[in-house]
Scaffold this active site. Structure first.
Site, PDB file in Angstrom:
ATOM      1  N   GLU A 124       0.831  -1.196   0.000  1.00  0.00           N
ATOM      2  CA  GLU A 124       0.000   0.000   0.000  1.00  0.00           C
ATOM      3  C   GLU A 124       0.868   1.250   0.000  1.00  0.00           C
ATOM      4  O   GLU A 124       1.900   1.313   0.665  1.00  0.00           O
ATOM      5  CB  GLU A 124      -0.941  -0.008   1.209  1.00  0.00           C
ATOM      6  N   CYS A 144       6.046  -6.882   7.628  1.00  0.00           N
ATOM      7  CA  CYS A 144       7.058  -6.346   8.537  1.00  0.00           C
ATOM      8  C   CYS A 144       7.401  -7.416   9.558  1.00  0.00           C
ATOM      9  O   CYS A 144       6.538  -8.190   9.967  1.00  0.00           O
ATOM     10  CB  CYS A 144       6.548  -5.084   9.235  1.00  0.00           C
ATOM     11  N   CYS A 151       0.676  -1.477  15.892  1.00  0.00           N
ATOM     12  CA  CYS A 151       0.713  -1.205  14.451  1.00  0.00           C
ATOM     13  C   CYS A 151       0.045  -2.332  13.672  1.00  0.00           C
ATOM     14  O   CYS A 151       0.370  -3.509  13.864  1.00  0.00           O
ATOM     15  CB  CYS A 151       2.165  -1.028  13.999  1.00  0.00           C
ATOM     16  N   GLY A 208       6.685  -1.840   6.470  1.00  0.00           N
ATOM     17  CA  GLY A 208       8.035  -2.349   6.607  1.00  0.00           C
ATOM     18  C   GLY A 208       8.980  -1.441   7.369  1.00  0.00           C
ATOM     19  O   GLY A 208       8.687  -0.284   7.644  1.00  0.00           O
ATOM     20  N   GLU A 209      10.140  -1.994   7.722  1.00  0.00           N
ATOM     21  CA  GLU A 209      11.227  -1.264   8.372  1.00  0.00           C
ATOM     22  C   GLU A 209      12.282  -0.946   7.314  1.00  0.00           C
ATOM     23  O   GLU A 209      12.995  -1.830   6.844  1.00  0.00           O
ATOM     24  CB  GLU A 209      11.833  -2.121   9.494  1.00  0.00           C
ATOM     25  N   SER A 240      11.866   6.908   8.204  1.00  0.00           N
ATOM     26  CA  SER A 240      11.420   6.590   9.562  1.00  0.00           C
ATOM     27  C   SER A 240      11.858   5.181   9.932  1.00  0.00           C
ATOM     28  O   SER A 240      11.651   4.239   9.167  1.00  0.00           O
ATOM     29  CB  SER A 240       9.894   6.699   9.661  1.00  0.00           C
ATOM     30  N   SER A 262      10.553   6.162  15.310  1.00  0.00           N
ATOM     31  CA  SER A 262       9.312   5.686  15.920  1.00  0.00           C
ATOM     32  C   SER A 262       9.614   5.364  17.384  1.00  0.00           C
ATOM     33  O   SER A 262      10.054   4.266  17.707  1.00  0.00           O
ATOM     34  CB  SER A 262       8.797   4.441  15.188  1.00  0.00           C
ATOM     35  N   LEU A 263       9.394   6.327  18.246  1.00  0.00           N
ATOM     36  CA  LEU A 263       9.839   6.220  19.642  1.00  0.00           C
ATOM     37  C   LEU A 263       8.766   5.577  20.523  1.00  0.00           C
ATOM     38  O   LEU A 263       8.947   4.472  21.026  1.00  0.00           O
ATOM     39  CB  LEU A 263      10.208   7.613  20.157  1.00  0.00           C
ATOM     40  N   ASN A 339      -4.545   5.495  15.780  1.00  0.00           N
ATOM     41  CA  ASN A 339      -5.530   5.190  14.745  1.00  0.00           C
ATOM     42  C   ASN A 339      -5.998   3.740  14.905  1.00  0.00           C
ATOM     43  O   ASN A 339      -5.205   2.814  14.745  1.00  0.00           O
ATOM     44  CB  ASN A 339      -4.919   5.393  13.357  1.00  0.00           C
ATOM     45  N   CYS A 382      -1.646   6.529   9.942  1.00  0.00           N
ATOM     46  CA  CYS A 382      -0.441   5.970  10.547  1.00  0.00           C
ATOM     47  C   CYS A 382      -0.764   4.695  11.317  1.00  0.00           C
ATOM     48  O   CYS A 382      -1.660   4.663  12.152  1.00  0.00           O
ATOM     49  CB  CYS A 382       0.168   7.009  11.485  1.00  0.00           C
TER      50      CYS A 382
END
Length: 411
Positions: A124, A144, A151, A208-209, A240, A262-263, A339, A382
């Site tokens: 996507e 991922c 997530c 994904g990372e 990110s 992404s903390l 979200n 997100c």
């Protein structure tokens, strides 16, 4: 005049797009460096003295003019075009589905052809129009491996990395669909910036990372920022990461784009649960890598993303800890209202609490915008992205993840 131009009527009319090459064994010229493209042409018989000129022609047609058909290359000889058609492709991925949110956010489900003995995969890509800019959220993997608990993408098993071609193709297709190449028109009803580029910013924040697919992401971003092609400024490209510390150093040295982290938590025990990669690269190591990122200043800050989870990480003690954690790092803190997605057990913090959190951070001197949720109604916001490509067998997935861990020095 508003900086957002709304075309009418609002009914979406899909514009014609190039057909994907199904099961094509032909390699794509998209995603090749100039050196790789030159070598590919030489292998097919292009004379040495012509290679540099031909690469420049192709680069312009692919990345400046945005063509997806060799026959559209008017200043390339017919014989050359026939050779290119016989051996290469510059086709776009297939659009499986295109959804448009009430707020103008646009999400594409894209299908890429098989690689080797694999199967087609889907990812996507999301376009977010805002006043004065348009941001494209690009995926780097199918699925991922990080399983961040809040997530939606993390619930989709990792299938495979995307190639540099597939990463760049998301940008090329978006510019096609939005009329952002010469002689292209957007569908009627499209919301986008009234002036300038329709895609002005690119964020590696999709599925994904990115830093577990470093080489392909590096190649794609260097091509995207090439001044003779797509020409996106590196200050308008943000990568990110959840915190793959060794590759954060490489990102600064070898790519040089803006960095986002992404903390989501300021204590190791909580971050271990929310972002499991923290067990390998805890907060101290992550912050050390951030402090060492090249070129940091008040004009070039690291963005720290912090999803607001009710009763989990949204107390004023958490806000105080965040200020202490980021001390000495030029920072911007994006507060992200959670979200929701099907099956999640988390809830979004109350709006009043989010504002208190933001005010506390802002009083300490940090920019702390609350991100306006975009595309929630089409699951494009997100943490909501997910495709149906979950076809890698468990043994294949574990072997793939073990390979990635080995490549990053993990135990």
């Amino acid at each position: 005049m508003s900086a957002i131009d709304v075309m009418t009527p609002s009914k979406l009319k899909p514009m014609p797009v190039s057909q994907p090459v199904e099961l094509s064994p032909k390699p794509s010229l998209i995603g090749l460096t100039r050196e790789e493209m030159g070598a590919a042409l030489k292998e097919k018989g292009v004379a040495d003295k012509q290679v540099k000129m031909r690469v420049s022609q192709l680069w312009n047609w692919i990345y400046v003019r945005g063509v997806s058909d060799f026959d559209a290359m008017a200043n390339v000889s017919k014989d050359m075009r026939e050779m290119l058609k016989a051996h290469f492709t510059i086709a776009r991925p297939e659009i499986v589905e295109e959804q448009v949110s009430n707020d103008g956010t646009r999400k594409w489900l894209l299908r890429f052809p098989p690689r080797g003995a694999g199967r087609p995969v889907e990812v996507e890509t999301v376009y977010i129009p805002e006043e004065g800019r348009g941001t494209l959220c690009v995926s780097s993997q199918v699925g991922c491996s990080l399983t961040c608990s809040f997530c939606h993408t993390g619930t989709q098993r990792l299938v495979r990395n995307l190639t540099a071609e597939e990463i760049l193709s998301q940008l090329l297709l978006a510019r096609d669909r939005l009329g952002d190449f010469p002689d292209r028109e957007a569908p009627q009803g499209t919301i986008m910036p009234a002036e300038g580029r329709k895609v002005s910013n690119m964020v590696m924040m999709g599925m994904g990372e990115p830093l577990y697919n470093f080489e392909s992401v590096k190649t794609a971003l260097l091509i995207a920022s090439d001044g003779d092609g797509l020409s996106l400024s590196k200050r308008r490209i943000t990568l990110s990461t959840s915190g793959v510390v060794p590759e954060i150093y490489r990102t600064g040295d070898e790519i040089g784009v803006m960095l986002a982290i992404s903390l989501h938590a300021v204590r190791d025990d909580l971050r271990d649960m929310l972002v499991p990669i923290n067990k390998k690269y805890p907060l101290k190591e992550l912050m050390d890598a951030c402090r060492a990122y090249p070129g940091l200043s008040n004009a070039r800050r690291i963005t720290f993303e912090y999803v607001m989870l009710k009763g989990v990480n949204d107390s004023l003690e958490d806000a105080k800890g965040l200020i202490q954690l980021l001390k000495g790092i030029p920072s911007k803190i994006n507060l992200i209202p959670f979200n929701p997605w099907p099956g999640t057990n988390y809830q979004c913090s109350d709006w009043e609490q989010i504002e208190k959190f933001a005010d506390f951070i802002n009083a300490a001197g940090y920019a702390s915008p609350i991100r306006t949720p975009r595309g929630r109604d089409i699951l494009a916001a997100c943490g909501q992205l997910k495709s149906d490509s979950e076809r890698m067998r468990k043994t294949e997935r574990l072997a793939f993840e073990a390979m990635m861990i080995a490549n990053h020095g993990e135990d």
